[in-house]
Design a protein around this motif. Structure first.
Motif, mmCIF file in Angstrom:
data_model
loop_
_atom_site.group_PDB
_atom_site.id
_atom_site.type_symbol
_atom_site.label_atom_id
_atom_site.label_comp_id
_atom_site.label_asym_id
_atom_site.label_seq_id
_atom_site.Cartn_x
_atom_site.Cartn_y
_atom_site.Cartn_z
ATOM 1 N N LEU A 28 37.026 22.089 39.412
ATOM 2 C CA LEU A 28 35.575 22.220 39.595
ATOM 3 C C LEU A 28 35.226 22.118 41.076
ATOM 4 N N PHE A 29 34.555 23.153 41.606
ATOM 5 C CA PHE A 29 34.087 23.107 42.991
ATOM 6 C C PHE A 29 32.565 23.019 42.991
ATOM 7 N N GLY A 30 32.032 22.456 44.067
ATOM 8 C CA GLY A 30 30.600 22.174 44.194
ATOM 9 C C GLY A 30 29.660 23.247 43.691
ATOM 10 N N ARG A 31 29.857 24.490 44.093
ATOM 11 C CA ARG A 31 28.877 25.511 43.704
ATOM 12 C C ARG A 31 29.470 26.521 42.719
ATOM 13 N N GLY A 32 30.588 26.155 42.084
ATOM 14 C CA GLY A 32 31.269 27.084 41.180
ATOM 15 C C GLY A 32 30.567 27.237 39.840
ATOM 16 N N TYR A 33 30.880 28.330 39.181
ATOM 17 C CA TYR A 33 30.278 28.662 37.889
ATOM 18 C C TYR A 33 30.416 27.549 36.859
ATOM 19 N N ALA A 34 31.579 26.879 36.849
ATOM 20 C CA ALA A 34 31.858 25.918 35.773
ATOM 21 C C ALA A 34 30.878 24.743 35.753
ATOM 22 N N LEU A 86 48.173 22.522 38.043
ATOM 23 C CA LEU A 86 48.104 23.769 37.272
ATOM 24 C C LEU A 86 47.856 24.962 38.183
ATOM 25 N N GLU A 87 48.559 24.986 39.309
ATOM 26 C CA GLU A 87 48.444 26.184 40.147
ATOM 27 C C GLU A 87 49.159 27.323 39.432
ATOM 28 N N ALA A 88 48.502 28.481 39.391
ATOM 29 C CA ALA A 88 49.110 29.659 38.772
ATOM 30 C C ALA A 88 49.531 30.625 39.864
ATOM 31 N N GLY A 89 50.374 31.577 39.507
ATOM 32 C CA GLY A 89 50.782 32.592 40.465
ATOM 33 C C GLY A 89 52.198 32.362 40.955
ATOM 34 N N HIS A 159 37.979 28.227 30.519
ATOM 35 C CA HIS A 159 38.917 28.780 31.518
ATOM 36 C C HIS A 159 38.105 29.296 32.708
ATOM 37 N N THR A 160 38.360 28.754 33.878
ATOM 38 C CA THR A 160 37.567 29.156 35.054
ATOM 39 C C THR A 160 38.434 29.674 36.189
ATOM 40 N N MET A 161 39.730 29.857 35.918
ATOM 41 C CA MET A 161 40.659 30.262 36.987
ATOM 42 C C MET A 161 40.521 31.720 37.375
ATOM 43 N N ALA A 162 40.524 31.974 38.658
ATOM 44 C CA ALA A 162 40.609 33.344 39.163
ATOM 45 C C ALA A 162 41.102 33.260 40.596
ATOM 46 N N GLY A 163 41.899 34.190 40.988
ATOM 47 C CA GLY A 163 42.401 34.183 42.366
ATOM 48 C C GLY A 163 43.722 34.910 42.452
ATOM 49 N N GLY A 164 44.530 34.519 43.407
ATOM 50 C CA GLY A 164 45.863 35.109 43.515
ATOM 51 C C GLY A 164 46.123 35.910 44.772
ATOM 52 N N PRO A 284 27.008 37.427 36.207
ATOM 53 C CA PRO A 284 26.467 38.088 37.404
ATOM 54 C C PRO A 284 27.148 37.654 38.699
ATOM 55 N N GLU A 285 26.899 38.444 39.729
ATOM 56 C CA GLU A 285 27.387 38.177 41.074
ATOM 57 C C GLU A 285 26.629 36.971 41.639
ATOM 58 N N ILE A 286 27.350 35.953 42.051
ATOM 59 C CA ILE A 286 26.713 34.823 42.748
ATOM 60 C C ILE A 286 27.602 34.401 43.920
HETATM 61 N N1 LIG Z 1 31.247 34.236 41.911
HETATM 62 C C1 LIG Z 1 30.947 35.305 41.214
HETATM 63 O O1 LIG Z 1 30.164 36.162 41.633
HETATM 64 C C2 LIG Z 1 31.542 35.482 39.835
HETATM 65 C C3 LIG Z 1 30.994 36.470 38.983
HETATM 66 C C4 LIG Z 1 31.498 36.598 37.703
HETATM 67 C C5 LIG Z 1 32.546 35.802 37.277
HETATM 68 N N2 LIG Z 1 33.079 34.857 38.123
HETATM 69 C C6 LIG Z 1 34.200 34.051 37.633
HETATM 70 O O2 LIG Z 1 33.845 32.705 37.502
HETATM 71 C C7 LIG Z 1 35.031 31.912 37.508
HETATM 72 C C8 LIG Z 1 34.854 30.760 38.475
HETATM 73 O O3 LIG Z 1 34.754 31.272 39.801
HETATM 74 P P1 LIG Z 1 33.666 30.832 40.857
HETATM 75 O O4 LIG Z 1 33.147 32.076 41.492
HETATM 76 O O5 LIG Z 1 32.718 29.895 40.236
HETATM 77 O O6 LIG Z 1 34.515 30.156 42.010
HETATM 78 P P2 LIG Z 1 35.269 28.749 42.156
HETATM 79 O O7 LIG Z 1 35.940 28.897 43.456
HETATM 80 O O8 LIG Z 1 34.346 27.621 41.946
HETATM 81 O O9 LIG Z 1 36.336 28.734 40.971
HETATM 82 C C9 LIG Z 1 37.566 29.394 41.035
HETATM 83 C C10 LIG Z 1 38.553 28.660 40.141
HETATM 84 O O10 LIG Z 1 39.829 29.299 40.216
HETATM 85 C C11 LIG Z 1 40.824 28.314 40.409
HETATM 86 N N3 LIG Z 1 41.973 28.914 41.088
HETATM 87 C C12 LIG Z 1 41.990 29.653 42.220
HETATM 88 N N4 LIG Z 1 43.260 30.022 42.508
HETATM 89 C C13 LIG Z 1 44.049 29.503 41.538
HETATM 90 C C14 LIG Z 1 45.446 29.517 41.292
HETATM 91 N N5 LIG Z 1 46.315 30.138 42.086
HETATM 92 N N6 LIG Z 1 45.897 28.860 40.205
HETATM 93 C C15 LIG Z 1 45.053 28.219 39.367
HETATM 94 N N7 LIG Z 1 43.732 28.180 39.545
HETATM 95 C C16 LIG Z 1 43.237 28.813 40.629
HETATM 96 C C17 LIG Z 1 40.123 27.232 41.213
HETATM 97 O O11 LIG Z 1 40.790 26.011 41.088
HETATM 98 C C18 LIG Z 1 38.759 27.210 40.545
HETATM 99 O O12 LIG Z 1 38.791 26.447 39.375
HETATM 100 C C19 LIG Z 1 36.165 32.863 37.899
HETATM 101 O O13 LIG Z 1 36.826 33.305 36.742
HETATM 102 C C20 LIG Z 1 35.415 34.009 38.535
HETATM 103 O O14 LIG Z 1 36.133 35.218 38.544
HETATM 104 C C21 LIG Z 1 32.585 34.671 39.383
#
Ligand SMILES: NC(=O)c1ccc[n+]([C@@H]2O[C@H](COP(=O)([O-])OP(=O)(O)OC[C@H]3O[C@@H](n4cnc5c(N)ncnc54)[C@H](O)[C@@H]3O)[C@@H](O)[C@H]2O)c1
Length: 428
Positions: A28-34, A86-89, A159-164, A284-286
């Protein structure tokens, strides 16, 4: 496209209660979706259990959080965190030859991207090792979680993971050009995507953003025998916003994670076929930590102010007005954003069926210039309306996902500005 399924009505209030559990897979990050859904769960008195991606030591070793890091993370989550990384990739996972993907770019200059060659066999080897490591750690997390769950009741897995993006230094200048370059600094996302470096990104995004959802569903199968379990994941596949007064689907371009997000949807669809309640909510885009690289993504966020006005919600606009430069009105902001979103430069490639689209020099320049103009309408560049709107969106999305997860109806939903504005306007 048949999979398009917009949520148009507000779901009924969820019946989750004290004793039920929300497990967050991803940090969980400060301004993240979760934050949105975690706030909902806390308000209902649910037990919130979190996870961590862990940290990398300077020597590359993946470790759990220190006591101090753990205490800070648990305080911001408002719940226990299972402290297994739980780092993925697989970017730091050695290949058969002992070299990790991220170390295969020694001496490579940003301009060399097209001529870099990577051995697919070596990449495949690293990928398998990375996936094994993640699944092994996930199994250990699940074993701990097992002991923390009640004998019966409800479990909501988020599930909130995205990146890579591979952590080799050379990627940042390349991606900066790809997403933010204009004129001489423009870089074609399509050309990059078809290069070996692009292919590596693709595989890495698939693993982190999509396949982790599948591993999660698989690893938590035993829970489904005694608890009522549902899974929710964050997707992105464009979003409907108000353009010329009508809700219209549009997307940020070039969204290179798009293929991984489609794969994420496929995982939910496949699980649903087996009777597992897994839903991807396309959001949506945020602006978050993760979207900071995609400058211009926030151009589609401003029309939310129009949607809120239509629904009779005025507080968010009032807060936004207070952040604008003297003499700049919300109206002017909306007009500028609308001019961008309705311009033929943007609409020429707008197509849901063939999403995601690649960039072009003209499109990218126009997007970035509009972004700069809109951001310049704020009095203080550090306190911008996008932050207020982003918070509104993740709160609205959080409530919609939470309520919808009570009795999941479909594997895919698009949460567009209409239903989010409705949600925010009807908040008690
Ligand atoms: N920001 C947007 O505009 C937007 C729009 C639609 C959907 N989303 C999705 O919302 C979800 C949360 O993203 P967010 O934008 O709130 O940003 P965020 O940075 O708060 O969250 C990203 C998450 O991905 C995890 N993560 C990143 N790299 C990782 C790795 N290698 N292994 C495991 N976990 C990893 C982080 O720990 C974090 O929990 C994502 O799935 C993102 O794609 C975001």
């Amino acid at each position: 496209m048949t999979r398009y399924n917009a949520m148009r009505e507000l779901p009924d209030t969820a019946g989750f209660k004290e004793g039920d559990v929300l497990f967050l897979c991803g940090e969980l990050f400060g301004r993240g979706y979760a934050n949105g859904i975690v706030d909902e769960a806390r308000a209902k008195g649910m037990t919130v259990i979190g996870s961590t991606v862990g940290r990398r030591e300077t020597d590359g070793r993946l470790r759990a959080l220190t006591d101090e890091e753990l205490a800070a993370a648990e305080a911001s989550l408002g719940g226990k965190i299972i402290n297994i990384p739980l780092e993925a990739g697989f970017d730091l996972e050695p290949g058969q030859d002992g070299i990790a993907p991220a170390d295969r770019f020694k001496g490579v200059k940003p301009d060399d991207w097209a001529s870099v060659r990577l051995d697919p066999e070596q990449i495949r080897f690293s990928k398998e090792r990375g996936s094994e490591r993640f699944r092994g750690n996930l199994a250990a997390v699940v074993a701990q979680l097992q002991g923390m769950l009640p004998a019966t009741g409800n479990l909501l897995v988020v599930h909130t993971m995205a990146g890579g993006i591979p952590r080799a230094r050379v990627f940042m200048p390349i991606l900066n050009k790809l997403f933010k370059g204009q004129g001489d600094r423009f870089l074609s996302s399509e050309a990059f995507w078809n290069s070996d470096m692009g292919r590596l990104c693709n595989e890495s995004f698939n693993e982190v953003t999509a396949d982790t959802f599948g591993y999660l569903i698989e690893a938590t199968a035993p829970f489904r025998e005694r608890l009522s379990v549902r899974y929710a994941a964050y997707g992105y596949h464009g979003c409907e916003v108000l353009i010329d007064g009508a809700y219209t689907w549009q997307s940020y371009t070039p969204y290179l994670q798009g293929w991984a997000k489609i794969r994420l949807e496929d995982i939910a669809l496949a699980a649903w076929e087996k009777g597992i309640k897994a839903t991807v909510y396309n959001c949506p885009e945020i602006q978050t930590n993760s979207s900071a690289l995609f400058l211009g993504v926030e151009n589609s966020l401003y029309p939310l102010l129009g949607a809120l006005r239509m629904e009779g919600e005025g507080k968010i606009a009032e807060e936004c007005q207070g952040l604008l430069r003297e003499g700049v009105s919300i109206e002017a902001l909306l007009e500028r954003a609308n001019a961008y979103l309705s311009s033929p430069i943007v609409t020429a490639t707008r197509d849901l069926a063939s999403w995601p689209q690649h960039n072009s020099p003209k499109q990218q320049e126009f997007m970035l210039n509009c972004s700069a103009e809109l951001i310049a309408m704020n009095a203080d560049q550090k306190e911008i309306v996008c932050a207020v709107l982003s918070r509104g969106v993740f709160q609205g999305v959080g409530k919609l996902m939470f309520d919808s997860s009570w009795e999941p109806q479909a594997p895919l939903y698009w949460l567009n500005h209409d239903v989010i504005a409705k949600r925010l306007a009807n908040q008690a």
